[in-house]
Design a protein around this motif. Structure first.
Motif, PDB file in Angstrom:
ATOM      1  N   ASP A 164       0.937  -1.095  -0.051  1.00  0.00           N
ATOM      2  CA  ASP A 164       0.020   0.056  -0.069  1.00  0.00           C
ATOM      3  C   ASP A 164       1.092   1.228   0.186  1.00  0.00           C
ATOM      4  OD1 ASP A 164      -1.695   2.059   0.716  1.00  0.00           O
ATOM      5  OD2 ASP A 164      -2.240   1.381   2.458  1.00  0.00           O
ATOM      6  N   VAL A 165       0.820   2.126  -1.326  1.00  0.00           N
ATOM      7  CA  VAL A 165       1.632   3.205  -1.178  1.00  0.00           C
ATOM      8  C   VAL A 165       0.961   4.437  -0.856  1.00  0.00           C
ATOM      9  CG1 VAL A 165       3.349   2.344  -2.812  1.00  0.00           C
ATOM     10  CG2 VAL A 165       1.503   3.461  -3.787  1.00  0.00           C
ATOM     11  N   HIS A 166      -0.391   4.612  -0.879  1.00  0.00           N
ATOM     12  CA  HIS A 166      -1.033   5.555  -0.469  1.00  0.00           C
ATOM     13  C   HIS A 166      -2.672   5.021   0.092  1.00  0.00           C
ATOM     14  CE1 HIS A 166       1.411   8.862  -2.018  1.00  0.00           C
ATOM     15  NE2 HIS A 166       1.528   8.023  -3.251  1.00  0.00           N
ATOM     16  N   THR A 167      -2.927   5.929   1.069  1.00  0.00           N
ATOM     17  CA  THR A 167      -4.253   5.404   1.427  1.00  0.00           C
ATOM     18  C   THR A 167      -5.120   6.730   1.439  1.00  0.00           C
ATOM     19  OG1 THR A 167      -3.541   3.291   2.711  1.00  0.00           O
ATOM     20  CG2 THR A 167      -5.985   4.533   3.351  1.00  0.00           C
ATOM     21  N   LEU A 168      -6.301   6.813   0.948  1.00  0.00           N
ATOM     22  CA  LEU A 168      -7.092   7.921   0.953  1.00  0.00           C
ATOM     23  C   LEU A 168      -8.538   7.785   1.525  1.00  0.00           C
ATOM     24  CD1 LEU A 168      -6.601   8.791  -2.888  1.00  0.00           C
ATOM     25  CD2 LEU A 168      -5.340  10.021  -1.098  1.00  0.00           C
ATOM     26  N   THR A 169      -9.114   8.540   2.314  1.00  0.00           N
ATOM     27  CA  THR A 169     -10.185   8.648   2.859  1.00  0.00           C
ATOM     28  C   THR A 169     -11.182   9.666   2.247  1.00  0.00           C
ATOM     29  OG1 THR A 169      -9.155   7.904   4.938  1.00  0.00           O
ATOM     30  CG2 THR A 169     -11.751   8.577   5.085  1.00  0.00           C
ATOM     31  N   PRO A 170     -11.972   9.324   1.244  1.00  0.00           N
ATOM     32  CA  PRO A 170     -12.755  10.311   0.695  1.00  0.00           C
ATOM     33  C   PRO A 170     -13.917  10.892   1.797  1.00  0.00           C
ATOM     34  CG  PRO A 170     -12.733   8.237  -0.476  1.00  0.00           C
ATOM     35  CD  PRO A 170     -12.228   7.844   0.863  1.00  0.00           C
ATOM     36  N   THR A 171     -14.205  12.205   1.681  1.00  0.00           N
ATOM     37  CA  THR A 171     -15.021  12.925   2.364  1.00  0.00           C
ATOM     38  C   THR A 171     -16.398  13.300   1.870  1.00  0.00           C
ATOM     39  OG1 THR A 171     -13.919  14.913   1.894  1.00  0.00           O
ATOM     40  CG2 THR A 171     -13.213  13.679   3.768  1.00  0.00           C
ATOM     41  N   HIS A 172     -17.343  13.600   2.540  1.00  0.00           N
ATOM     42  CA  HIS A 172     -18.791  13.893   2.090  1.00  0.00           C
ATOM     43  C   HIS A 172     -18.594  15.463   1.623  1.00  0.00           C
ATOM     44  CE1 HIS A 172     -23.023  13.724   2.242  1.00  0.00           C
ATOM     45  NE2 HIS A 172     -22.724  15.157   2.259  1.00  0.00           N
TER      46      HIS A 172
END
Length: 113
Positions: free
Chosen positions: A49-57
């Motif tokens: 895993d090179v990047h983890t994104l948490t999309p937002t509302h």
């Protein structure tokens, strides 16, 4: 390996069901979206895993949120993120990532930086 039908490895790191996958062939990467509410970018060669994104509302730095019309069956509060990522897509130039999910909208991330 298709000839030997040998499993070459796995991308492990999401904490819930996987819903979506896209390939970034120019960067040897795979993008996944999960029920755990995250988008992960993986290196195909190392399977890390090179990047983890948490999309937002709501809109945040680095993301543009496109809201869909409100649904009568379910109202999503503007201050909360409602769970899962159901789809991920990368544009043909391999510069933009879009994801959508249970919050009733879509996030766009620039991958160039």
């Amino acid at each position: 390996d298709l000839q030997t039908q040998t499993h070459m490895g796995a991308f492990a790191g999401h904490t819930d069901y996987l819903h979506a996958i896209a390939v970034r062939p120019h960067h040897s990467q795979v993008v996944t979206g999960s029920e755990d509410g995250t988008v992960k970018i993986w290196d195909i060669n190392t399977m890390e895993d090179v990047h983890t994104l948490t999309p937002t509302h709501t809109a945040c730095s680095g993301a543009i949120t496109l809201k869909s019309p409100p649904r009568k069956a379910k109202t999503v509060p503007k201050t909360t993120f409602e769970g899962f990522v159901s789809s991920v897509s990368v544009d043909d130039n391999d510069s933009w990532l879009m994801c959508a999910g249970g919050w009733g909208g879509a996030n766009v991330f620039h991958l160039g930086s």
